[in-house]
Scaffold this motif. Structure first.
Motif, PDB file in Angstrom:
ATOM      1  N   CYS A 101     -10.762   1.536   2.065  1.00  0.00           N
ATOM      2  CA  CYS A 101     -10.648   1.421   0.612  1.00  0.00           C
ATOM      3  C   CYS A 101     -11.840   2.086  -0.073  1.00  0.00           C
ATOM      4  CB  CYS A 101     -10.564  -0.044   0.207  1.00  0.00           C
ATOM      5  SG  CYS A 101     -10.314  -0.254  -1.572  1.00  0.00           S
ATOM      6  N   ASP A 102     -11.539   2.874  -1.083  1.00  0.00           N
ATOM      7  CA  ASP A 102     -12.598   3.543  -1.841  1.00  0.00           C
ATOM      8  C   ASP A 102     -13.576   2.551  -2.475  1.00  0.00           C
ATOM      9  OD1 ASP A 102     -11.826   6.137  -1.279  1.00  0.00           O
ATOM     10  OD2 ASP A 102     -10.506   6.277  -3.022  1.00  0.00           O
ATOM     11  N   CYS A 103     -13.118   1.311  -2.676  1.00  0.00           N
ATOM     12  CA  CYS A 103     -13.966   0.293  -3.313  1.00  0.00           C
ATOM     13  C   CYS A 103     -14.885  -0.428  -2.318  1.00  0.00           C
ATOM     14  CB  CYS A 103     -13.096  -0.735  -4.024  1.00  0.00           C
ATOM     15  SG  CYS A 103     -12.090  -0.026  -5.334  1.00  0.00           S
ATOM     16  N   ALA A 104     -14.696  -0.187  -1.015  1.00  0.00           N
ATOM     17  CA  ALA A 104     -15.553  -0.823  -0.006  1.00  0.00           C
ATOM     18  C   ALA A 104     -16.955  -0.202  -0.076  1.00  0.00           C
ATOM     19  CB  ALA A 104     -14.954  -0.632   1.381  1.00  0.00           C
ATOM     20  N   GLY A 133      -6.714   4.440  -1.143  1.00  0.00           N
ATOM     21  CA  GLY A 133      -6.475   3.786  -2.426  1.00  0.00           C
ATOM     22  C   GLY A 133      -5.062   3.250  -2.537  1.00  0.00           C
ATOM     23  N   ARG A 134      -4.854   2.405  -3.534  1.00  0.00           N
ATOM     24  CA  ARG A 134      -3.552   1.753  -3.738  1.00  0.00           C
ATOM     25  C   ARG A 134      -2.430   2.780  -3.934  1.00  0.00           C
ATOM     26  NH1 ARG A 134      -3.851  -2.588  -1.529  1.00  0.00           N
ATOM     27  NH2 ARG A 134      -2.419  -3.811  -2.730  1.00  0.00           N
ATOM     28  N   ASP A 135      -2.754   3.927  -4.527  1.00  0.00           N
ATOM     29  CA  ASP A 135      -1.733   4.950  -4.754  1.00  0.00           C
ATOM     30  C   ASP A 135      -1.202   5.539  -3.448  1.00  0.00           C
ATOM     31  OD1 ASP A 135      -4.350   6.061  -4.449  1.00  0.00           O
ATOM     32  OD2 ASP A 135      -3.592   7.986  -5.183  1.00  0.00           O
ATOM     33  N   GLU A 136      -1.950   5.405  -2.372  1.00  0.00           N
ATOM     34  CA  GLU A 136      -1.528   5.954  -1.083  1.00  0.00           C
ATOM     35  C   GLU A 136      -0.669   4.989  -0.277  1.00  0.00           C
ATOM     36  OE1 GLU A 136      -4.522   8.729   0.921  1.00  0.00           O
ATOM     37  OE2 GLU A 136      -5.777   7.309  -0.196  1.00  0.00           O
ATOM     38  N   CYS A 139       5.509   3.091  -1.284  1.00  0.00           N
ATOM     39  CA  CYS A 139       6.567   3.488  -0.367  1.00  0.00           C
ATOM     40  C   CYS A 139       6.770   4.999  -0.383  1.00  0.00           C
ATOM     41  CB  CYS A 139       7.858   2.762  -0.729  1.00  0.00           C
ATOM     42  SG  CYS A 139       9.228   3.185   0.366  1.00  0.00           S
ATOM     43  N   SER A 140       6.817   5.609  -1.559  1.00  0.00           N
ATOM     44  CA  SER A 140       7.065   7.053  -1.637  1.00  0.00           C
ATOM     45  C   SER A 140       5.929   7.850  -0.997  1.00  0.00           C
ATOM     46  CB  SER A 140       7.289   7.496  -3.082  1.00  0.00           C
ATOM     47  OG  SER A 140       6.153   7.219  -3.867  1.00  0.00           O
ATOM     48  N   SER A 141       4.691   7.432  -1.216  1.00  0.00           N
ATOM     49  CA  SER A 141       3.560   8.123  -0.615  1.00  0.00           C
ATOM     50  C   SER A 141       3.584   7.979   0.908  1.00  0.00           C
ATOM     51  CB  SER A 141       2.254   7.566  -1.173  1.00  0.00           C
ATOM     52  OG  SER A 141       1.157   8.162  -0.538  1.00  0.00           O
ATOM     53  N   PHE A 142       3.861   6.777   1.382  1.00  0.00           N
ATOM     54  CA  PHE A 142       3.927   6.519   2.818  1.00  0.00           C
ATOM     55  C   PHE A 142       5.026   7.363   3.464  1.00  0.00           C
ATOM     56  CE2 PHE A 142       5.451   4.248   6.543  1.00  0.00           C
ATOM     57  CZ  PHE A 142       4.264   3.998   7.225  1.00  0.00           C
ATOM     58  N   CYS A 143       6.213   7.343   2.863  1.00  0.00           N
ATOM     59  CA  CYS A 143       7.346   8.080   3.426  1.00  0.00           C
ATOM     60  C   CYS A 143       7.098   9.584   3.435  1.00  0.00           C
ATOM     61  CB  CYS A 143       8.626   7.762   2.662  1.00  0.00           C
ATOM     62  SG  CYS A 143       9.221   6.081   2.954  1.00  0.00           S
ATOM     63  N   SER A 144       6.360  10.081   2.466  1.00  0.00           N
ATOM     64  CA  SER A 144       6.093  11.518   2.414  1.00  0.00           C
ATOM     65  C   SER A 144       5.182  11.971   3.559  1.00  0.00           C
ATOM     66  CB  SER A 144       5.478  11.906   1.069  1.00  0.00           C
ATOM     67  OG  SER A 144       4.153  11.429   0.979  1.00  0.00           O
TER      68      SER A 144
END
Length: 161
Positions: A101-104, A133-136, A139-144
């Motif tokens: 996580c970028d926040c770590a 990050g949360r945007d990654e 579902c769509s990001s994961f599937c891509s």
């Protein structure tokens, strides 16, 4: 960059069991998710949690559970027995996810990033993803990230997730 962190024997044992049980007669006995992390001394990668197929009767959707593991300010490794469908066929692949996580804290991120090499020597997975990050973890990001066009993930239409 190597960190000097070792992989605990228990990790190797769980990963071997996970691979062998993928063809188990009783699907409920399959290991679907293994959460790994550093021990308190930050000298060894150890098993933090093992989640079986039967556990998802109470936990719900496997992919949503994976998303819930990726907390703010955390770093961890996840081995995920991913079930998905393409327009042509159903597939099951082991996926390694490194959640940094970028926040770590920078130190925490650095130790986890440099310790990945210790795990890579024992991993036998089709895909390896690094997420920050949360945007990654949508579902769509994961599937891509998976090379096939996915229409269903964990039994649900990807548009529904």
């Amino acid at each position: 960059m190597a960190s000097g962190v070792k992989v605990a024997d228990g990790v190797k044992d769980v990963l071997t069991t996970m691979k062998l049980n993928r063809n188990a007669d009783d699907a409920s006995d399959r290991i679907r998710v293994v959460e790994l992390g550093l021990n308190d001394a930050k000298t060894e990668i150890e098993v933090k949690q093992v989640v079986m197929e039967k556990d998802f009767q109470r936990l719900g959707n496997v992919f949503k559970y994976i998303q819930s593991l990726m907390g703010e300010k955390e770093c961890k490794y996840i081995i995920y027995d991913c079930h998905y469908e393409t327009p042509q066929t159903k597939k099951e692949d082991l996926i390694f996810i490194m959640w940094i996580c970028d926040c770590a804290s920078p130190k925490h991120r650095m130790v986890y990033s440099s310790s990945k090499s210790a795990l890579k020597t024992i991993l036998d997975v089709k895909y390896q993803f690094e997420m920050h990050g949360r945007d990654e973890i949508t579902c769509s990001s994961f599937c891509s990230k998976i090379k096939d066009k996915i229409v269903r993930l964990e039994g649900e239409d990807v548009d529904a997730l």
